[in-house]
Design a protein around this motif. Structure first.
Motif, mmCIF file in Angstrom:
data_model
loop_
_atom_site.group_PDB
_atom_site.id
_atom_site.type_symbol
_atom_site.label_atom_id
_atom_site.label_comp_id
_atom_site.label_asym_id
_atom_site.label_seq_id
_atom_site.Cartn_x
_atom_site.Cartn_y
_atom_site.Cartn_z
ATOM 1 N N UNK A 27 0.830 -1.202 0.000
ATOM 2 C CA UNK A 27 0.000 0.000 0.000
ATOM 3 C C UNK A 27 0.869 1.258 0.000
ATOM 4 N N UNK A 28 1.886 1.282 0.848
ATOM 5 C CA UNK A 28 2.762 2.458 0.892
ATOM 6 C C UNK A 28 3.511 2.610 -0.425
ATOM 7 N N UNK A 29 3.926 1.495 -1.014
ATOM 8 C CA UNK A 29 4.625 1.554 -2.305
ATOM 9 C C UNK A 29 3.736 2.161 -3.371
ATOM 10 N N UNK A 46 9.200 11.129 0.029
ATOM 11 C CA UNK A 46 10.397 10.644 0.707
ATOM 12 C C UNK A 46 10.028 9.749 1.875
ATOM 13 N N UNK A 47 9.130 10.221 2.723
ATOM 14 C CA UNK A 47 8.721 9.428 3.877
ATOM 15 C C UNK A 47 8.078 8.123 3.439
ATOM 16 N N UNK A 48 7.174 8.192 2.461
ATOM 17 C CA UNK A 48 6.479 6.987 2.004
ATOM 18 C C UNK A 48 7.452 5.980 1.407
ATOM 19 N N UNK A 85 3.979 15.302 7.608
ATOM 20 C CA UNK A 85 4.101 14.314 6.531
ATOM 21 C C UNK A 85 3.784 12.908 7.018
ATOM 22 N N UNK A 86 4.349 12.514 8.149
ATOM 23 C CA UNK A 86 4.151 11.152 8.643
ATOM 24 C C UNK A 86 2.715 10.893 9.066
ATOM 25 N N UNK A 87 2.043 11.915 9.558
ATOM 26 C CA UNK A 87 0.635 11.740 9.908
ATOM 27 C C UNK A 87 -0.177 11.385 8.670
ATOM 28 N N UNK A 88 0.101 12.056 7.560
ATOM 29 C CA UNK A 88 -0.626 11.777 6.321
ATOM 30 C C UNK A 88 -0.336 10.370 5.813
ATOM 31 N N UNK A 89 0.955 10.029 5.708
ATOM 32 C CA UNK A 89 1.335 8.756 5.084
ATOM 33 C C UNK A 89 1.037 7.573 5.995
ATOM 34 N N UNK A 90 1.531 7.618 7.231
ATOM 35 C CA UNK A 90 1.344 6.485 8.142
ATOM 36 C C UNK A 90 -0.118 6.366 8.558
ATOM 37 N N UNK A 135 6.391 5.616 15.320
ATOM 38 C CA UNK A 135 6.870 6.715 14.486
ATOM 39 C C UNK A 135 5.908 7.898 14.516
ATOM 40 N N UNK A 136 4.606 7.622 14.577
ATOM 41 C CA UNK A 136 3.640 8.708 14.698
ATOM 42 C C UNK A 136 3.801 9.454 16.020
#
Length: 533
Positions: free
Chosen positions: A93-95, A369-371, A424-429, A469-470
């Motif tokens: 999913x992240x990919x 980048x984070x994703x 950024x991490x809140x959005x992706x994770x 990480x969140x």
């Protein structure tokens, strides 16, 4: 005669290296040096070294995996082999998020440069106009057409384009060094500057983003003529060549900026819309400005073309694991292209460029980048797990000192994710964790239902890692909401992240399935020689 549903084995070492290098030298060279200077000032080159070391470590890990198991979209499949469906789904999913967005970044870069002379396309402040969006969508459709007919045409086209777009940065470096002022290296005024700025620049200025493209040699592994030899070499060559180029570009930019432009410091440079072209213009080098404008179309377009094709392989691979719709695993027998996945790649890329809050290059870069690094950090755990659970597998490239380098790589990847910041991490994770609803839908079928318990046992560490990480991103000091204050100051936030990474690394390695489940006879992945077609 080609076997139906097979990839065609037509890419050589040069093709694979240029796939990686062509992805590394995309829009990053046009924007990252100026952006890194605004974060870290004259120490921006240190950020490039940190990024290069981190991605060399990551690349070496995947060199072992890629040579062992050359698979189309291998980044999605290796974690599924070692840790089962839960980890395989989350990484898949992240990919999908990471890959599909890069083509959007590249067409945004093309539009951004083009807008300096075609103002109807939009501005940096206001974003794309309707015409600007149409311009970007047409470029994405052109990428689809270039990928639609065959991988051989795509590979050779990319090799030619990468050769061309490698020459313009070299020319730019040579010319700018003739205007080098050593005194610029003592100018301050970066924001935030210092060590904090150096670390933040790695994730947010485009440095880590620039190195993400090394993975292409792995993702196209099933289409390589000599994957066991060429995949490791292509990864190493692409990263090393990219590192040298970007260091030279960064020093050339730092030294060539006129003193008058630095009166208010690095964070207040006016070179925003088209940094290198604006710099060339300020130096009276109009011919160089025009050359850069031409390359601003070629360079990002070449990278966007590669990533649209790479997204296709990722979607294909995710479908191969049974955790995405089976229609996307179908490979056209005549062309060797998963055309259904290619069409979905186009749709996803268009979606990424539409939201207003993601219009700008730097804003997209942080998310991507984070994703993407979230998909890379699993590699060290997979390779160490396979050393334990499948010690006798053939390893054409065997990474030495794995016991030291593998956890170090995981720490480096985790830090890059952390430096991307809370927003950024809140959005992706956050989106990835919510997507677990789809995971239960895909595994709720015959043959997979009984596996859920064992796969959660092998994969629960990753869910906890995401939650960690969140939490630490919110407590730390990177990209907090306006007005929010960090609870843990730098550098202690990064120290805590590194310690946490060590714990999660060993938890992940020891959670691997007792026996990896590798598809030894994978009909859709059997690579065919071009002579068989």
């Amino acid at each position: 005669m080609a076997r139906p549903g097979g990839f065609k084995k037509s890419l050589n070492l040069l093709d694979l290296t240029f796939l990686g290098l062509g992805s590394i030298i995309g829009s990053g060279w046009l924007f990252a040096a100026a952006s890194a200077a605004s974060f870290a000032g004259s120490y921006a080159w240190v950020s490039w070294l940190i990024g290069a070391v981190a991605f060399i470590l990551i690349g070496l890990v995947y060199a072992e995996l890629g040579s062992m198991m050359p698979r189309s979209g291998g980044f999605v499949r290796y974690p599924h082999y070692t840790h089962g469906s839960l980890v395989g789904y989350l990484i898949g999913f992240i990919s999908m998020l990471a890959y599909s967005s890069v083509a959007g970044i590249e067409v945004e870069a093309v539009r951004g440069y083009a807008a300096t002379w075609w103002t109807s396309l939009g501005t940096k402040a206001a974003g794309p106009t309707t015409l600007g969006y149409l311009f970007e969508i047409i470029l994405l459709i052109i990428f689809l057409l270039l990928n639609y007919w065959s991988v051989n045409v795509f590979g050779k086209f990319n090799t030619v384009i990468t050769t061309i777009k490698f020459l313009v940065p070299i020319l730019t470096v040579i010319v700018l060094f003739t205007h080098f002022h050593a005194s610029n290296l003592s100018v301050g005024g970066a924001k935030p500057g210092g060590a904090f700025g150096v670390f933040e620049a790695v994730s947010l200025s485009g440095i880590a983003f620039a190195f993400l493209g090394f993975r292409q040699a792995v993702d196209f592994g099933a289409e390589a003529k000599r994957p066991q030899r060429d995949i490791p070499l292509a990864i190493i060559f692409a990263i090393l060549l990219g590192t040298v180029m970007y260091l030279l570009l960064q020093f050339a930019f730092l030294g060539a900026v006129p003193a008058g432009e630095l009166a208010k410091g690095w964070a207040n440079l006016t070179f925003e819309q088209a940094p290198y072209a604006d710099l060339a213009k300020s130096l009276g080098l109009l011919w160089l400005m025009n050359v850069i404008f031409v390359d601003a179309v070629i360079s990002p377009s070449g990278t966007g073309n590669i990533y649209l094709s790479g997204t296709t392989r990722v979607l294909f691979s995710w479908a191969k694991t049974g955790l995405f719709y089976s229609w996307f695993r179908k490979v056209d027998a005549r062309t060797g292209i998963p055309r259904g996945a290619l069409w979905l790649s186009l749709v996803l890329s268009i979606i990424w460029i539409l939201p207003a809050h993601l219009n700008f290059w730097q804003g997209l870069v942080g998310n991507v980048t984070s994703a993407t690094v979230l998909t890379y950090m699993i590699g060290p755990i997979s390779v160490a797990s396979l050393r334990k659970t499948a010690p006798n597998m053939d390893r054409p490239f065997r990474l030495k000192a794995l016991g030291f380098l593998s956890p170090l790589t995981f720490i480096a990847a985790t830090l890059i994710i952390f430096w991307s910041g809370w927003t950024t991490n809140l959005e992706i994770i956050g989106l990835t964790l919510v997507s677990l609803i789809l995971y239960f839908a895909f595994v709720d079928k015959e043959g997979m239902r009984e596996r859920i318990r064992s796969d959660w046992k092998s994969g629960s560490w990753l869910v906890v890692y995401f939650i960690f990480m969140l939490i630490i991103s919110r407590l730390g000091n990177y990209q907090l909401p306006t007005g929010a204050k960090p609870i843990i100051a730098s550098p202690w936030d990064s120290v805590i992240v590194a310690v946490g990474a060590i714990i999660f690394y060993y938890w992940g390695v020891n959670s691997a399935m007792p026996q990896p489940e590798i598809d030894e006879d994978d009909e859709s992945d059997i690579a065919l020689n071009a002579s068989d077609v």
